[in-house]
Scaffold this motif. Structure first.
Motif, PDB file in Angstrom:
ATOM      1  N   GLN A  21      14.068   9.591 -38.893  1.00 25.08           N
ATOM      2  CA  GLN A  21      13.654  10.460 -39.989  1.00 25.08           C
ATOM      3  C   GLN A  21      13.018  11.752 -39.490  1.00 25.08           C
ATOM      4  O   GLN A  21      13.166  12.809 -40.101  1.00 25.08           O
ATOM      5  CB  GLN A  21      12.678   9.707 -40.898  1.00 25.08           C
ATOM      6  CG  GLN A  21      13.326   8.561 -41.669  1.00 25.08           C
ATOM      7  CD  GLN A  21      12.311   7.810 -42.524  1.00 25.08           C
ATOM      8  OE1 GLN A  21      11.121   8.112 -42.474  1.00 25.08           O
ATOM      9  NE2 GLN A  21      12.804   6.837 -43.296  1.00 25.08           N
ATOM     10  N   THR A  22      12.311  11.661 -38.364  1.00 24.43           N
ATOM     11  CA  THR A  22      11.603  12.855 -37.863  1.00 24.43           C
ATOM     12  C   THR A  22      12.412  13.579 -36.775  1.00 24.43           C
ATOM     13  O   THR A  22      11.927  14.564 -36.209  1.00 24.43           O
ATOM     14  CB  THR A  22      10.243  12.458 -37.287  1.00 24.43           C
ATOM     15  OG1 THR A  22      10.428  11.493 -36.241  1.00 24.43           O
ATOM     16  CG2 THR A  22       9.373  11.850 -38.375  1.00 24.43           C
ATOM     17  N   HIS A  23      13.633  13.050 -36.468  1.00 25.63           N
ATOM     18  CA  HIS A  23      14.485  13.652 -35.436  1.00 25.63           C
ATOM     19  C   HIS A  23      13.747  13.748 -34.109  1.00 25.63           C
ATOM     20  O   HIS A  23      13.871  14.732 -33.373  1.00 25.63           O
ATOM     21  CB  HIS A  23      14.961  15.054 -35.866  1.00 25.63           C
ATOM     22  CG  HIS A  23      15.701  15.027 -37.176  1.00 25.63           C
ATOM     23  ND1 HIS A  23      16.978  14.534 -37.318  1.00 25.63           N
ATOM     24  CD2 HIS A  23      15.289  15.436 -38.420  1.00 25.63           C
ATOM     25  CE1 HIS A  23      17.346  14.643 -38.597  1.00 25.63           C
ATOM     26  NE2 HIS A  23      16.328  15.188 -39.289  1.00 25.63           N
TER      27      HIS A  23
END
Length: 349
Positions: A26-28
């Motif tokens: 989700q936060t890469h």
């Protein structure tokens, strides 16, 4: 518990790694960098490992506690059933048993309890049914034969032993007056000792041949009469504490017979100076206990040597649905406890 600990550890670790991986998606972010990133003073991966160990330990400890609780509850209930206490409060708590042991195990325990109660009732019914031989009960035949043997032994052997003792005493008195240092005096004393032991054996045998029934007396009255008669024949301190218990006639006769056999054993083997007899009701059971301060013995060797005849006593107790417990040590006396359960019908009567 070990396999459960490691299984929980692995599953918890996988769950934690999965959560961290979802966060990195989700936060890469880089998954490896997240794991080694310091949180406070340590990398995140150490917190994940520590958390997994704590969770696995808590799960294993909880499972162990639950299993121990089930084992203890099952052991208590089985021990109560084995002791014949079928109406004990712990067995009446069916809801608690279902919650702790599960409905299947609780159901099997209750079925076992009901079966033992039915067996106990059948044993009592069988014990109260006389066995007829040619129109005469087996007990009547045995009683008549015991009376005949007791009369013959008393009128012949017992009287002869008494006469021999009197003659030896007279001979010893004459020899002591004529020659106090006579070497034959020691042999005469030895012979007197042998005759004394023979007389003690004879008294025990006559006691053993007494009637096997209470002859209309209560169990308490029959035991007291037996002990009072014993006090008039031998030098032994006898104390008793007997409660009025109400049982079936056959059960009381068997308990009376057990007392006779225990007293006979005490006379023949124990060489005791004191004897204690207790009879009382504890819960749903009648407890008979006979204690002496005699020479004692090794209980595991008693049945093989045949010296105490305890196998007969155990068989009588088992025929009543009860148990016999023997505690003895060499030179420290003997305690025999008979425990017979009281069924609900007998208690109501």
């Amino acid at each position: 518990m070990v396999w459960q600990f490691f299984a929980t550890l692995g599953l918890t670790g996988l769950l934690e790694v999965g959560l961290v991986y979802m966060m990195t998606v989700q936060t890469h972010s880089n998954f490896g960098n997240i794991l080694v990133r310091n949180v406070y003073t340590a990398p995140l991966v150490l917190y994940l490992i520590g958390g997994a160990i704590v969770v696995a330990g808590l799960v294993a400890a909880t499972s162990y506690y639950m299993l121990r609780r089930q084992h203890n509850q099952l052991a208590k209930r089985l021990a109560t059933i084995s002791a014949g206490q079928y109406d004990a409060p712990i067995l009446a708590k069916q809801a608690q048993a279902s919650a702790v042991l599960g409905e299947d195990v609780a159901g099997m325990l209750e079925a076992l309890r009901q079966k033992m109660i039915r067996l106990q009732r059948e044993i009592e019914r069988y014990s109260n049914t006389p066995v007829l031989v040619a129109g005469v009960t087996k007990e009547e035949i045995l009683t008549q034969e015991r009376h005949r043997l007791a009369r013959e032994l008393h009128d012949s052997v017992s009287q002869q032993l008494f006469a021999a003792m009197m003659m030896l005493s007279a001979v010893r008195s004459v020899m002591t007056a004529q020659d106090p240092d006579n070497a034959m005096l020691k042999q005469i004393t030895t012979i007197e000792g042998v005759i004394n032991e023979a007389q003690a054996e004879m008294r025990a045998l006559l006691l053993h041949l007494r009637p096997t029934t209470l002859e209309g007396k209560t169990l308490k009255a029959g035991i007291i009469a037996l002990l009072q008669e014993l006090q008039t024949k031998i030098k032994i301190k006898i104390t008793w504490e007997l409660a009025d218990v109400s049982l079936g006639a056959a059960i009381e006769d068997n308990l009376f017979r057990i007392v006779q056999e225990l007293l006979s054993n005490t006379l023949r083997h124990a060489k005791a100076q004191s004897l204690e007899v207790y009879l009382k009701q504890i819960g749903n059971a009648v407890v008979l206990r006979v204690v002496d301060d005699g020479v004692g013995f090794e209980p595991e060797n008693a049945d093989t040597t045949g010296s105490y005849g305890l196998s007969n006593i155990r068989e009588r107790a088992a025929s009543l649905g009860g148990t016999a417990k023997v505690i003895s040590f060499p030179n420290q006396g003997t305690s025999v406890e008979i425990r017979v359960p009281i069924t609900k019908e007998v208690a109501d009567d």
